[in-house]
Design an enzyme around this catalytic site. Structure first.
Site, short mmCIF file in Angstrom:
data_model
loop_
_atom_site.label_atom_id
_atom_site.label_comp_id
_atom_site.label_asym_id
_atom_site.label_seq_id
_atom_site.Cartn_x
_atom_site.Cartn_y
_atom_site.Cartn_z
CE LYS A 48 -5.28 -5.71 2.91
NZ LYS A 48 -6.60 -4.99 2.97
CG HIS A 109 -7.69 -7.09 -5.88
ND1 HIS A 109 -6.89 -6.00 -5.70
CD2 HIS A 109 -8.50 -7.14 -4.79
CE1 HIS A 109 -7.22 -5.41 -4.55
NE2 HIS A 109 -8.18 -6.08 -3.99
CB SER A 139 -0.69 -6.15 4.11
OG SER A 139 -1.88 -5.41 4.14
P1 A3P Z 1 -1.18 -2.88 6.26
O1 A3P Z 1 -1.98 -4.11 6.47
O2 A3P Z 1 0.28 -3.19 6.08
O3 A3P Z 1 -1.39 -1.83 7.28
P2 A3P Z 1 -5.44 -2.40 0.05
O4 A3P Z 1 -6.10 -1.07 0.07
O5 A3P Z 1 -4.81 -2.76 -1.25
O6 A3P Z 1 -6.33 -3.46 0.60
O7 A3P Z 1 -4.17 -2.31 1.02
C1 A3P Z 1 -4.33 -2.16 2.39
C2 A3P Z 1 -2.98 -1.85 2.99
O8 A3P Z 1 -2.65 -0.48 2.66
C3 A3P Z 1 -2.97 -1.93 4.50
O9 A3P Z 1 -1.62 -2.25 4.85
C4 A3P Z 1 -3.36 -0.51 4.86
O10 A3P Z 1 -3.06 -0.15 6.17
C5 A3P Z 1 -2.50 0.25 3.86
N1 A3P Z 1 -2.95 1.64 3.64
C6 A3P Z 1 -4.19 2.10 3.42
N2 A3P Z 1 -4.20 3.43 3.31
C7 A3P Z 1 -2.92 3.84 3.49
C8 A3P Z 1 -2.28 5.11 3.51
N3 A3P Z 1 -2.97 6.24 3.34
N4 A3P Z 1 -0.95 5.14 3.71
C9 A3P Z 1 -0.25 4.01 3.90
N5 A3P Z 1 -0.79 2.78 3.90
C10 A3P Z 1 -2.12 2.69 3.69
#
Ligand code: A3P
Length: 296
Positions: A48, A109, A139
């Site tokens: 996340k 991860h 998140s």
């Molecule tokens: P939130 O839950 O705070 O919205 P991962 O890809 O490591 O699983 O992380 C997911 C997190 O990154 C989520 O955070 C998601 O919304 C956010 N995320 C994904 N794409 C994004 C983007 N283009 N810009 C900003 N945040 C992004």
């Protein structure tokens, strides 16, 4: 029913002191024996922290900003998730990798000490994206609610404590971010921050471009920044994880693309929780000076 049972709320199992999803722990030997090609790129994150975002930027850079090319398959197929083990017929990360020819972009991860030694032996490029602890925690909390293959997060207050104790899948956030930070010079790791990407995406996309040894025209750079904005990625079915069936990712609980913001922790942490968390943070992070920002 059977397939559903086998992925539902998996347990964690200790692997060299790190709690991992049980099927990963059971396949640990073959995962740690994976040997990449020197041309492979590793994208490493604590869950996340902005993995999917980083992956999309990299894929677009490698495809000269060609949006259609980057919609050839969902994120998990374009960039196999090294250690993931799913119930058949869903291929594991290792199976997907065995079907692809290098150069490949691989997601993990794993904390640095568990990354298969072949990545260092072959001097692979590694991009690490880190996110401030409190937003990362928030998140992860919502993700654990919706991802029915992960252990149940339980109530919020208890979850904050579990995060502080490193009792979530892939272990301690603190150890994770510190491990890659300490190794970044010696192992030529590009260490990025979610908050920097949010604040100035163009600067960070350019930094990734240079690290990859690429050079794309200014207009393409602008296009990549646009295509990797939260709003655009949220609506991109090949990047927003809606391709994962609802019995695994229950998007009615919380969407994968949730808020994409810096500072959402302020809507979750009580003043008491903030105080407790910050005190413990100072203890756990005391010896390091990683420039995290929990607001921009
Ligand atoms: P939130 O839950 O705070 O919205 P991962 O890809 O490591 O699983 O992380 C997911 C997190 O990154 C989520 O955070 C998601 O919304 C956010 N995320 C994904 N794409 C994004 C983007 N283009 N810009 C900003 N945040 C992004």
């Amino acid at each position: 029913e059977k397939a559903r049972y086998s992925i539902h709320r998996l347990k964690l199992k200790d692997v060299h002191g790190v709690p991992l999803l049980e099927p990963i722990a059971q396949s640990w030997e073959s995962i740690s024996a994976f040997c990449p090609d020197p041309s492979d790129l590793l994208i490493a994150t604590y869950p996340k922290a902005g993995t999917t975002w980083t992956q999309e930027i990299v894929d677009l850079l490698l495809h000269d900003g060609d949006a259609e090319a980057c919609k050839r398959a969902p994120t998990i197929v374009r960039n196999p998730f090294l250690e993931i083990v799913a119930p058949p017929p869903v291929p594991s990360g290792l199976e997907l990798l065995s079907r692809m020819t290098p150069p490949r972009v691989i997601k993990t991860h794993l904390p640095i000490q568990l990354v298969p030694g072949g990545f260092w032996k072959n001097k692979c490029k590694v991009i690490y994206t880190a996110r401030n602890a409190k937003d990362n925690l928030v998140s992860y909390y919502h993700f654990d609610r919706m991802n029915l293959s992960h252990p149940d997060p339980g109530p919020w207050d208890g979850y904050v404590r579990k995060f502080m104790k490193g009792e979530l899948a892939w272990g301690s956030w603190y150890d994770h971010v510190k491990g890659y930070w300490r190794a970044k010079e010696e192992r030529n790791i590009l260490y990025l921050f979610y908050e920097d990407m949010k604040e100035n995406p163009r600067r960070e996309v350019e930094r990734i471009m240079r690290y990859l040894g690429l050079s794309v025209p200014r207009g393409v750079l602008e296009k990549i920044v646009r295509l990797t904005s939260f709003e655009v990625m949220k609506d991109n079915p090949m990047a927003n994880y809606t391709f994962i069936p609802n019995i695994v990712f229950d998007s009615s609980v919380s969407p994968f693309m949730r808020k994409g913001a810096v500072g959402d922790w302020t809507t979750h942490f009580s003043p008491e929780q903030t105080e407790l968390f910050d005190e413990d943070y100072a203890r756990q992070m005391g010896s390091t000076s990683i420039p995290f920002r929990s607001s921009i």
